[in-house]
Motif scaffolding. Structure first.
Motif, PDB file in Angstrom:
ATOM      1  N   VAL A   1       0.822  -1.203   0.000  1.00  0.00           N
ATOM      2  CA  VAL A   1       0.000   0.000   0.000  1.00  0.00           C
ATOM      3  C   VAL A   1       0.860   1.258   0.000  1.00  0.00           C
ATOM      4  O   VAL A   1       0.410   2.333  -0.422  1.00  0.00           O
ATOM      5  CB  VAL A   1      -0.962  -0.009   1.221  1.00  0.00           C
ATOM      6  N   TRP A   2       2.127   1.135   0.431  1.00  0.00           N
ATOM      7  CA  TRP A   2       3.015   2.291   0.503  1.00  0.00           C
ATOM      8  C   TRP A   2       3.765   2.551  -0.807  1.00  0.00           C
ATOM      9  O   TRP A   2       4.448   3.565  -0.936  1.00  0.00           O
ATOM     10  CB  TRP A   2       4.041   2.096   1.618  1.00  0.00           C
ATOM     11  N   PHE A   3       3.649   1.637  -1.771  1.00  0.00           N
ATOM     12  CA  PHE A   3       4.464   1.743  -2.983  1.00  0.00           C
ATOM     13  C   PHE A   3       3.647   1.413  -4.230  1.00  0.00           C
ATOM     14  O   PHE A   3       2.684   0.643  -4.173  1.00  0.00           O
ATOM     15  CB  PHE A   3       5.653   0.758  -2.920  1.00  0.00           C
ATOM     16  N   ASP A   4       4.074   1.983  -5.320  1.00  0.00           N
ATOM     17  CA  ASP A   4       3.620   1.528  -6.632  1.00  0.00           C
ATOM     18  C   ASP A   4       4.774   0.700  -7.212  1.00  0.00           C
ATOM     19  O   ASP A   4       5.636   1.220  -7.920  1.00  0.00           O
ATOM     20  CB  ASP A   4       3.289   2.709  -7.543  1.00  0.00           C
ATOM     21  N   ALA A   5       4.806  -0.587  -6.831  1.00  0.00           N
ATOM     22  CA  ALA A   5       5.910  -1.458  -7.228  1.00  0.00           C
ATOM     23  C   ALA A   5       5.400  -2.890  -7.270  1.00  0.00           C
ATOM     24  O   ALA A   5       4.854  -3.393  -6.284  1.00  0.00           O
ATOM     25  CB  ALA A   5       7.077  -1.351  -6.250  1.00  0.00           C
TER      26      ALA A   5
ATOM     27  N   ASN B   1      10.810   4.459  -3.517  1.00  0.00           N
ATOM     28  CA  ASN B   1      10.270   5.657  -2.882  1.00  0.00           C
ATOM     29  C   ASN B   1       8.809   5.441  -2.526  1.00  0.00           C
ATOM     30  O   ASN B   1       8.043   4.879  -3.332  1.00  0.00           O
ATOM     31  CB  ASN B   1      10.396   6.878  -3.805  1.00  0.00           C
ATOM     32  N   ARG B   2       8.427   5.883  -1.356  1.00  0.00           N
ATOM     33  CA  ARG B   2       7.042   5.735  -0.931  1.00  0.00           C
ATOM     34  C   ARG B   2       6.123   6.617  -1.768  1.00  0.00           C
ATOM     35  O   ARG B   2       6.525   7.672  -2.268  1.00  0.00           O
ATOM     36  CB  ARG B   2       6.896   6.111   0.547  1.00  0.00           C
ATOM     37  N   LEU B   3       4.880   6.201  -1.877  1.00  0.00           N
ATOM     38  CA  LEU B   3       3.878   7.008  -2.560  1.00  0.00           C
ATOM     39  C   LEU B   3       3.562   8.257  -1.735  1.00  0.00           C
ATOM     40  O   LEU B   3       3.682   8.237  -0.500  1.00  0.00           O
ATOM     41  CB  LEU B   3       2.589   6.212  -2.751  1.00  0.00           C
ATOM     42  N   PRO B   4       3.170   9.333  -2.384  1.00  0.00           N
ATOM     43  CA  PRO B   4       2.691  10.499  -1.622  1.00  0.00           C
ATOM     44  C   PRO B   4       1.522  10.094  -0.731  1.00  0.00           C
ATOM     45  O   PRO B   4       0.769   9.178  -1.058  1.00  0.00           O
ATOM     46  CB  PRO B   4       2.260  11.481  -2.713  1.00  0.00           C
ATOM     47  N   SER B   5       1.372  10.783   0.389  1.00  0.00           N
ATOM     48  CA  SER B   5       0.349  10.395   1.364  1.00  0.00           C
ATOM     49  C   SER B   5      -1.044  10.372   0.754  1.00  0.00           C
ATOM     50  O   SER B   5      -1.900   9.595   1.161  1.00  0.00           O
ATOM     51  CB  SER B   5       0.380  11.348   2.558  1.00  0.00           C
ATOM     52  N   SER B   6      -1.287  11.226  -0.249  1.00  0.00           N
ATOM     53  CA  SER B   6      -2.610  11.270  -0.862  1.00  0.00           C
ATOM     54  C   SER B   6      -2.920  10.015  -1.656  1.00  0.00           C
ATOM     55  O   SER B   6      -4.075   9.720  -1.945  1.00  0.00           O
ATOM     56  CB  SER B   6      -2.713  12.483  -1.796  1.00  0.00           C
ATOM     57  N   GLU B   7      -1.878   9.233  -2.023  1.00  0.00           N
ATOM     58  CA  GLU B   7      -2.097   8.036  -2.827  1.00  0.00           C
ATOM     59  C   GLU B   7      -1.968   6.748  -2.031  1.00  0.00           C
ATOM     60  O   GLU B   7      -2.218   5.669  -2.553  1.00  0.00           O
ATOM     61  CB  GLU B   7      -1.085   8.000  -3.979  1.00  0.00           C
TER      62      GLU B   7
END
Length: 420
Positions: free
Chosen positions: A164-168, A400-406
């Motif tokens: 949930v913290w990444f787009d990976a 890199n973590r996703l921005p908090s909004s995502e």
């Protein structure tokens, strides 16, 4: 106890579809100075999760490093290591990187027919409150008659994260992406294996990183008769002294083509003083997405030609260790990957007693944006002379973590109705 049942279930799922079942080995001590014993893969598996935590951001990401050794009493079959790493329960995506290998004959030095270090399977198994990264590794070192005992050690880095913290997305994790080629001696010493991913794989801001999983070098099965007892047979394979073994995975070309397909190249060297026909097999996995970043480095391979006028017969048959530091890494998390290495004797080809290169003692400091690691290497025959040359390259996989909004986006739900 229930947790261990989950582990065994995961192991069954992971290896049930392997092409070849591992044969039972005789459990006996190879050498009185070595405590390690021959065992079947399941005999050498314990319920002690091995590995050292390098870095953890609790609830988001973890990086673990470790190693495991296995001995075989002959070279007829590969040494198989089954390894599992227990990860925190929040981990729902994870994979493993081949970050080094160490092969040695246990009694004396020999010529070489094949060398192999290959993570052939990997899988993340989820259980109640825990996650287990389970993988299978094969290593091999043999000469013409496959009669000599040897030891294989694998060095790995496993990383996992809460998706949930990444787009990976980790892809081709179970079997990896395998590529093979036969390098004819007329083609030269440097073999090139190209990989082309699926069309439309990369879209938008996606970045792809290729994860090294293994290599397999083998001289061609050309008949070679040596003066020995018992006499040679027609089915005997060729073996040679070794001058140079090298591997370089180029990820600078891992950007998408016009059709969105990733492209990467692996180059290898496996030779004695001359150039011989040999076969190459490589394996890799991949991770892609907008959270994936890459600091790639490329090792240019230059084949050695044999004895030179400046050859020194100095003795240096010991493991050589150096410390390296990479600064200015603009990533939340960083994973070093050994994507290039080159081992060669200083003078001319020699028999092999031990060969290997591996990275270890990894330290990631997100506050200083730095990554530090040690690399150890060895190439020697029985007397340790002449010395050896070793070089390597590290590709840094950044996340890199996703921005908090995502981070808390509503997951997309797809419903497929059964067709009647």
């Amino acid at each position: 106890m229930i947790r261990y049942l989950y582990i065994l279930l995961g192991l069954f799922i992971l290896f049930a579809f392997s092409a070849c079942a591992t044969k039972t080995q005789v459990k006996k001590t190879i050498d009185s100075t070595d405590k390690a014993k021959i065992a079947t893969p399941f005999e050498q598996l314990s319920f002690k999760s091995e590995g050292k935590t390098v870095f953890e951001d609790e609830g988001k990401f973890i990086l673990i490093e470790g190693s495991k050794c296995m001995q075989r009493d002959n070279g007829a079959e590969a040494a198989t290591v089954l390894q599992w790493i227990e990860m925190p329960g929040y981990v729902d995506s994870a994979t493993v990187v081949l970050n080094g290998w160490d092969l040695r004959y246990l009694q004396k030095d020999r010529e070489v027919n094949s060398m192999k270090a290959d993570i052939i399977h990997s899988k993340l198994v989820k259980s109640a409150g825990s996650s287990f990264l389970v993988f299978e590794v094969q290593g091999k070192l043999d000469d013409q008659n496959r009669a000599d005992a040897y030891e294989f050690c694998v060095f790995y880095s496993g990383f996992g994260y809460r998706s949930v913290w990444f787009d990976a997305a980790i892809e081709w994790d179970y079997n990896g992406i395998e590529a093979s080629a036969q390098q004819n001696k007329t083609q030269g010493a440097v073999a090139t294996v190209e990989n082309l991913g699926s069309k439309g794989t990369l879209k938008g801001n996606d970045v792809i990183a290729i994860i090294p999983r293994g290599f397999d070098f083998q001289f061609d099965d050309t008949f070679e008769c040596e003066l020995r007892f018992p006499p040679c047979k027609w089915a005997d394979r060729a073996d040679y002294r070794l001058l140079q073994a090298a591997y370089s995975l180029s990820q600078t070309g891992a950007s998408p083509n016009r059709d969105g397909s990733p492209h990467w190249v692996t180059q290898t060297i496996f030779k004695d003083n001359d150039t011989r026909t040999h076969r190459i097999k490589t394996r890799a996995a991949q991770i892609r997405g907008s959270s994936v970043k890459l600091r790639a480095d490329f090792l240019a391979l230059n084949p050695r030609a044999g004895k030179t006028a400046t050859c020194r017969k100095n003795t240096d048959g010991i493991v050589r260790t150096q410390t390296f530091r990479i600064n200015d890494l603009p990533y939340d998390y960083a994973v070093p990957m050994l994507t290039g290495w080159d081992l060669s004797y200083e003078c001319e080809h020699q028999q092999v007693q031990r060969a290997g290169i591996w990275i270890h003692d990894i330290h990631f400091n997100p506050d200083a944006n730095s990554l530090e690691y040690k690399v150890s290497s060895i190439l020697r025959d029985q007397d340790g002379a002449p010395s050896f040359n070793a070089t390597h390259r590290i590709t840094v996989l950044g996340l890199n973590r996703l921005p908090s909004s995502e981070q808390h986006r509503t997951p997309k739900i797809e419903i497929k109705l059964r067709e009647h």
